[in-house]
Design a protein around this motif. Sequence first.
Motif, PDB file in Angstrom:
ATOM      1  N   PRO A 181      -2.566   0.427   3.507  1.00 32.09           N
ATOM      2  CA  PRO A 181      -2.730   1.069   4.689  1.00 32.09           C
ATOM      3  C   PRO A 181      -3.172  -0.019   5.691  1.00 32.09           C
ATOM      4  O   PRO A 181      -3.150   0.377   7.058  1.00 32.09           O
ATOM      5  CB  PRO A 181      -3.927   1.934   4.482  1.00 32.09           C
ATOM      6  N   MET A 182      -3.616  -1.231   5.528  1.00 32.96           N
ATOM      7  CA  MET A 182      -3.872  -2.101   6.516  1.00 32.96           C
ATOM      8  C   MET A 182      -2.611  -2.861   6.943  1.00 32.96           C
ATOM      9  O   MET A 182      -2.554  -3.802   7.834  1.00 32.96           O
ATOM     10  CB  MET A 182      -4.806  -3.497   5.780  1.00 32.96           C
ATOM     11  N   LEU A 183      -1.488  -2.420   6.467  1.00 30.37           N
ATOM     12  CA  LEU A 183      -0.315  -3.349   6.826  1.00 30.37           C
ATOM     13  C   LEU A 183      -0.055  -4.695   6.867  1.00 30.37           C
ATOM     14  O   LEU A 183       0.454  -5.194   7.802  1.00 30.37           O
ATOM     15  CB  LEU A 183       0.227  -2.661   8.345  1.00 30.37           C
ATOM     16  N   SER A 184      -0.823  -5.095   5.777  1.00 29.29           N
ATOM     17  CA  SER A 184      -0.748  -6.793   5.605  1.00 29.29           C
ATOM     18  C   SER A 184       0.607  -7.271   4.968  1.00 29.29           C
ATOM     19  O   SER A 184       1.583  -6.170   4.715  1.00 29.29           O
ATOM     20  CB  SER A 184      -1.753  -7.043   4.655  1.00 29.29           C
ATOM     21  N   PHE A 214       4.936   5.173   0.385  1.00 28.90           N
ATOM     22  CA  PHE A 214       4.511   4.816  -0.716  1.00 28.90           C
ATOM     23  C   PHE A 214       3.773   3.267  -0.725  1.00 28.90           C
ATOM     24  O   PHE A 214       2.600   3.285  -1.206  1.00 28.90           O
ATOM     25  CB  PHE A 214       5.464   4.450  -1.886  1.00 28.90           C
ATOM     26  N   GLY A 215       4.285   2.437   0.088  1.00 27.98           N
ATOM     27  CA  GLY A 215       3.852   1.115   0.310  1.00 27.98           C
ATOM     28  C   GLY A 215       2.655   1.186   1.271  1.00 27.98           C
ATOM     29  O   GLY A 215       1.617   0.722   0.817  1.00 27.98           O
ATOM     30  N   TYR A 216       2.688   2.285   2.302  1.00 27.45           N
ATOM     31  CA  TYR A 216       1.559   2.243   3.075  1.00 27.45           C
ATOM     32  C   TYR A 216       0.352   2.801   2.515  1.00 27.45           C
ATOM     33  O   TYR A 216      -0.937   2.548   2.822  1.00 27.45           O
ATOM     34  CB  TYR A 216       1.878   3.377   4.465  1.00 27.45           C
ATOM     35  N   MET A 217       0.704   3.703   1.622  1.00 27.71           N
ATOM     36  CA  MET A 217      -0.511   4.402   0.902  1.00 27.71           C
ATOM     37  C   MET A 217      -1.327   3.591   0.051  1.00 27.71           C
ATOM     38  O   MET A 217      -2.582   3.382  -0.473  1.00 27.71           O
ATOM     39  CB  MET A 217      -0.191   5.809   0.105  1.00 27.71           C
ATOM     40  N   TRP A 265       6.798  -1.555  -0.826  1.00 34.43           N
ATOM     41  CA  TRP A 265       7.809  -0.805  -0.289  1.00 34.43           C
ATOM     42  C   TRP A 265       8.852  -1.216  -1.218  1.00 34.43           C
ATOM     43  O   TRP A 265       9.651  -0.096  -1.282  1.00 34.43           O
ATOM     44  CB  TRP A 265       8.129  -1.672   1.079  1.00 34.43           C
ATOM     45  N   VAL A 266       9.107  -2.093  -1.698  1.00 38.66           N
ATOM     46  CA  VAL A 266      10.353  -2.489  -2.539  1.00 38.66           C
ATOM     47  C   VAL A 266      10.076  -1.825  -4.149  1.00 38.66           C
ATOM     48  O   VAL A 266      11.227  -1.002  -4.256  1.00 38.66           O
ATOM     49  CB  VAL A 266      10.049  -3.980  -3.091  1.00 38.66           C
ATOM     50  N   GLU A 303      -5.171  -7.065  -1.060  1.00 36.08           N
ATOM     51  CA  GLU A 303      -6.511  -6.529  -1.244  1.00 36.08           C
ATOM     52  C   GLU A 303      -6.511  -5.318  -2.048  1.00 36.08           C
ATOM     53  O   GLU A 303      -7.576  -5.017  -2.779  1.00 36.08           O
ATOM     54  CB  GLU A 303      -6.812  -6.206   0.230  1.00 36.08           C
ATOM     55  N   ASN A 304      -5.433  -4.520  -2.121  1.00 34.56           N
ATOM     56  CA  ASN A 304      -5.370  -3.433  -3.021  1.00 34.56           C
ATOM     57  C   ASN A 304      -5.466  -3.835  -4.616  1.00 34.56           C
ATOM     58  O   ASN A 304      -5.996  -3.153  -5.322  1.00 34.56           O
ATOM     59  CB  ASN A 304      -3.920  -2.732  -2.989  1.00 34.56           C
TER      60      ASN A 304
END
Length: 216
Positions: free
Chosen positions: A174-177, A168-171, A184-185, A108-109
């Motif tokens: 943020p929907m934690l898909s 970094f991954g969460y920003m 994250w990697v 989505e990002n």
Amino acid sequence: MSKFWHYLGNIAGIILAFALYMVLQILYFYPRKVELGHSRVIVTALVTVIVLFLIFYLYKKQLKEANDWGFNREPHWDMRRIGIAILGFILMVLGAAVMLHIAGGISENQQGLDRIEQSTGDLFKIMVVFIAPFCEEVIFRGMFFNIFFTKETKTNKWLGILASGFVFGYMHDPMLSKYIFIYWVLGIVLAWIYTTTKDLRYSMLVHMCYNALGFI
């Protein structure tokens, strides 16, 4: 008590840096929301220079107060660290490809960024390739380690790499898909580059080169 206020001041610094980064995102991603008229280019360039200077100043100020890791010390360039950066870039490309294959589809990002690119053009490219990597490396690598992992130990290094990568991954998701694992990697590799070279210039350059791949 002095340590508490020092820690609180650093937290305020990273919040301020992130807020300044958001200001640049508005200028570059949503230029029509800011009425600047014919002076848009001049104002945008001026604000960009000021914001980047302030963000890096906050980072350097933290390093002057405490720098157990020896981050950002001269000399800044040598072949060993350049080799680490090249290896890191390869790991980012391969890691992202593997994770994207596992996740499938488009996050989505990324879909949101594609929509923004269609309406902003060159401003989008400048932000994604140059400004975003600069700001994100200072905030998610530089300031993050200065605040939460101040002591140079093996435990702190790897916990910090994992934690920095996750933030970094969460920003970015943020929907934690399921796509958060891709970011994250990427964040993990960038944090590894930073903590291994101990110089933010390398993770910045790798981040810029990786983002530039999307426009080739």
